[in-house]
Design a protein around this motif. Structure first.
Motif, short mmCIF file in Angstrom:
data_model
loop_
_atom_site.label_atom_id
_atom_site.label_comp_id
_atom_site.label_asym_id
_atom_site.label_seq_id
_atom_site.Cartn_x
_atom_site.Cartn_y
_atom_site.Cartn_z
N VAL A 1 0.85 -1.19 0.00
CA VAL A 1 0.00 0.00 0.00
C VAL A 1 0.89 1.24 0.00
N LEU A 2 0.79 2.05 -1.05
CA LEU A 2 1.50 3.33 -1.12
C LEU A 2 0.70 4.36 -0.33
N LEU A 3 1.29 4.85 0.76
CA LEU A 3 0.60 5.80 1.63
C LEU A 3 0.76 7.20 1.06
N ALA A 4 -0.23 7.64 0.30
CA ALA A 4 -0.16 8.94 -0.39
C ALA A 4 -1.44 9.70 -0.08
N TYR A 5 -1.50 10.30 1.12
CA TYR A 5 -2.71 11.00 1.58
C TYR A 5 -3.16 12.01 0.52
N PRO A 6 -4.48 12.12 0.25
CA PRO A 6 -5.58 11.38 0.88
C PRO A 6 -5.93 10.08 0.17
N GLU A 7 -5.15 9.69 -0.84
CA GLU A 7 -5.50 8.50 -1.63
C GLU A 7 -4.39 7.47 -1.50
N ASN A 8 -4.67 6.35 -0.85
CA ASN A 8 -3.70 5.28 -0.67
C ASN A 8 -3.93 4.22 -1.75
N ILE A 9 -2.87 3.84 -2.43
CA ILE A 9 -2.96 2.91 -3.55
C ILE A 9 -2.52 1.52 -3.10
N SER A 10 -3.39 0.53 -3.26
CA SER A 10 -3.12 -0.84 -2.81
C SER A 10 -2.93 -1.78 -3.99
N THR A 11 -1.87 -2.59 -3.92
CA THR A 11 -1.62 -3.64 -4.91
C THR A 11 -1.31 -4.93 -4.16
N VAL A 12 -2.01 -5.99 -4.50
CA VAL A 12 -1.83 -7.27 -3.82
C VAL A 12 -1.58 -8.35 -4.88
N LYS A 70 -8.06 1.33 -4.14
CA LYS A 70 -7.74 2.64 -3.59
C LYS A 70 -8.47 2.81 -2.26
N ILE A 71 -7.78 3.37 -1.31
CA ILE A 71 -8.37 3.68 -0.02
C ILE A 71 -8.32 5.20 0.12
N VAL A 72 -9.45 5.84 -0.10
CA VAL A 72 -9.52 7.30 -0.13
C VAL A 72 -10.06 7.80 1.20
N GLU A 73 -9.36 8.75 1.80
CA GLU A 73 -9.77 9.31 3.07
C GLU A 73 -11.19 9.86 2.99
N GLY A 74 -12.06 9.39 3.89
CA GLY A 74 -13.44 9.88 3.94
C GLY A 74 -14.38 9.22 2.97
N SER A 75 -13.91 8.22 2.18
CA SER A 75 -14.77 7.55 1.20
C SER A 75 -14.61 6.04 1.33
N ASP A 76 -15.54 5.31 0.70
CA ASP A 76 -15.43 3.87 0.68
C ASP A 76 -14.25 3.44 -0.20
N ALA A 77 -13.65 2.32 0.16
CA ALA A 77 -12.57 1.77 -0.66
C ALA A 77 -13.10 1.34 -2.01
N VAL A 78 -12.23 1.42 -3.02
CA VAL A 78 -12.59 1.06 -4.38
C VAL A 78 -11.72 -0.11 -4.82
N GLY A 79 -12.32 -1.11 -5.47
CA GLY A 79 -11.56 -2.25 -5.97
C GLY A 79 -11.25 -3.24 -4.87
N GLY A 99 -11.74 -7.14 0.97
CA GLY A 99 -12.01 -8.06 -0.12
C GLY A 99 -12.21 -7.34 -1.44
N GLY A 100 -12.80 -8.05 -2.40
CA GLY A 100 -13.00 -7.52 -3.74
C GLY A 100 -12.50 -8.48 -4.79
N PRO A 101 -12.35 -8.00 -6.05
CA PRO A 101 -11.98 -8.91 -7.14
C PRO A 101 -10.47 -9.12 -7.24
N LEU A 102 -10.08 -10.37 -7.47
CA LEU A 102 -8.71 -10.77 -7.79
C LEU A 102 -8.74 -11.41 -9.17
N THR A 103 -7.86 -10.97 -10.06
CA THR A 103 -7.91 -11.47 -11.44
C THR A 103 -6.53 -11.94 -11.88
#
Length: 546
Positions: A394-405, A459-468, A474-478
């Motif tokens: 997870v790249l901690l880049a306030y306010p938008e954190n980018i997650s790659t798994v 994406k984990i955006v401050e004040g909003s629901d996570a996307v993806g 959880g969520g989609p893995l492809t």
């Protein structure tokens, strides 16, 4: 910035998360669960001949393991303390020094023959090791450890295990940590000429001298577990005798209200999860039906989640539903890494699927048109042949954190039953892909060998629901996978390997798996926002998406 980046541990940065890999595991022909009254120690040094770039070289492969001294019919036989040690001679080590390798990391795969009376099958014992230094002269010794599949015998008689083919993958690195060219070496080995009569590993009596207090005739255990209810509408499989939910305060297994001791059939998982009253206002709805997903002896970082989804077979222009499957995960403490693009929160984990105690998906049916016109139905299982690993960045880049798994797992596809136009095609008990399914790995030097790779982006955006996809939510893995050729298919002298290979094998098979929200097993339950049931199972049951 230049030079190595420091890695810091943060006690505050605790990410509760699980993972999922898509398919998994292993249902060897002779299933099993063991009543051990003693321990049988195995220590076998076996001669092999291994093929490296410079030619064939002798190698000694030492296998150590522990087995139960005997087992009851229908009970698990689980090898423990399994290690594989490979000693390569100096002539073989020269292949690594020629690449200017300073260290090397190994992954091993031992094929083990399993036999009982007239029944035969094979299992794969996989192992991994930390990097070791390449000696300037002399032999190289590599020792690996890892999970191996359990076995079950559904009839009485001696169960014998024999060492067969052996292979290993090497990932060499230079003194500065860079990958060599080529970045990996795949080595295959066969028993040496003087190995005849020396490849036996263990013989376990089954069905004799069952300890007192155990039933003389255990309840029958099917060789193939039943499909999950959510995928097929069939009844849910019950837990094996002796498996109980982890103790939690305030439950039947908690302090002050002890559950009966000793094996028992049925557990809270068999009766369905305990949830809030569905008629009470403001309480969550009850959890849908789902297979049992219990973590035995959970630790602080034990997690679990359900997955389900679809896998395409490109040649047959169809998609198969992978049924709802329990995944058990053990994660490490998250680490903060300072890189040129910012601060990263890295979490690593290992684990696998759990279906009636085995690392596999439940059996699932695929109905397709073979060669475009023949309706064909097959019962399939995906079996795990090595550790499932997860790497979350997870790249901690306030306010938008980018997650790659990335989820990696070696899997073989086993075919249990085939019917063409309603007529059974006997594929025998050992029909499977000749090696694990293969994806293109983004970091092949660090992850050699054949395995499936699934990726989740979010994406984990401050004040909003996570996307993806987010680890805890959880969520989609492809991913995309190549299905290898098949082996061991056919009965009565008929070889169906080429038929199944022509029908199914090939590249470009798309996979989409949906992970549900994770359950951190030892967290206190939250009745208003449940992630776990009261007996420590995942509360959220995902639905498949195409």
């Amino acid at each position: 910035m230049s030079g190595p980046r420091p890695t810091l541990r943060s006690s505050r940065a605790r990410v509760r998360g699980a993972t999922i890999a898509a398919f998994v595991a292993l249902a060897p022909l002779l299933p099993a669960a063991a009543v051990a009254v003693g321990t049988l120690k195995v220590d076998a040094a076996l001669p092999y001949v291994c093929t490296l770039p410079s030619g064939q070289h002798p190698a000694t492969v030492r296998i150590t393991a522990a087995f139960p001294e005997r087992a009851a019919v229908g009970e698990e036989i689980r090898p423990t303390d399994v290690t594989t040690t490979v000693e390569l001679p100096a002539a073989a080590v020269a292949d690594l020094t020629a690449l200017k390798a300073a260290t090397v990391r190994a992954e091993t795969r031992l094929t083990v023959g399993v036999a009982q009376q007239e029944q035969r099958t094979e299992a794969t014992w996989s192992g991994t090791a930390q990097p070791v230094g390449v000696p300037a002269e002399g032999p190289l010794v590599l020792t690996t450890t890892g999970d191996v599949p359990s076995l079950t015998a559904d009839t009485a008689g001696e169960l014998t295990l024999t060492a067969r083919g052996f292979a290993f993958d090497l990932a060499p690195s230079t003194a500065d940590g860079a990958a060599t060219d080529p970045a990996s070496l795949s080595v295959t080995c066969v028993p040496g000429q003087d190995a005849e009569g020396r490849t036996g590993l263990a013989t376990v009596p089954v069905g004799a001298d069952v300890p007192s207090g155990e039933p003389s005739t255990p309840p029958p255990s099917p060789t193939v577990p039943s499909p999950s209810a959510s995928a097929t509408g069939l009844p849910l499989p019950s837990l094996p005798a002796g498996r109980t939910a982890p103790a939690r305060p305030g439950t039947a297994d908690g302090p002050g209200n002890a559950a009966p001791k000793g094996p028992r059939v049925g557990s809270p998982a068999d009766r369905g999860p305990t949830t809030a009253d569905e008629d009470a206002p403001g309480t969550p709805p009850p959890r849908p039906d789902a297979p049992p997903c219990l973590t035995e002896n959970p630790a602080a970082n034990s997690m679990s989640a359900y997955i389900t989804g679809y896998s395409n077979v490109r040649k047959l222009n169809g998609a198969n539903l992978i049924p709802l499957t329990c995944t058990l995960i053990e994660r490490s403490e998250p680490e903060l890494e300072f890189r040129e693009d910012g601060i990263h929160l890295v979490t690593k984990a290992t684990g696998g699927f759990s279906t009636r105690g085995r690392k596999q998906t439940p059996p699932f049916k695929a109905t397709l048109l073979t060669f475009g016109f023949a309706p064909t139905t097959a019962t399939l299982v995906l079996e795990q042949t090595g550790p499932l690993t997860l790497y979350s960045d997870v790249l901690l880049a306030y306010p938008e954190n980018i997650s790659t798994v990335h989820v990696r797992v070696p899997l073989v596809l086993r075919v249990l039953d085939v019917r063409v136009n309603g007529t059974r095609l006997d594929v025998g008990p050992s029909c499977r892909t000749e090696k694990p399914l293969t994806s293109q790995d983004p970091d092949p030097a660090a992850h050699p060998g054949d395995h499936l790779v699934l990726r989740g982006d979010g994406k984990i955006v401050e004040g909003s629901d996570a996307v993806g996809y987010v680890l805890t939510g959880g969520g989609p893995l492809t991913g995309e996978v190549t299905i290898p050729a098949f082996k061991g298919c056919g009965a009565g002298g008929e070889n169906l390997d080429r038929l199944l290979t022509a029908s199914i094998s090939g590249p470009g098979n798309y996979i989409k798996q949906i992970q549900g929200q994770t359950c951190t097993v030892l967290d206190a339950p939250d009745p208003m926002n449940p992630k776990c049931t009261e007996d420590g199972q995942p509360y959220v049951v995902p639905k498949p998406e195409r």
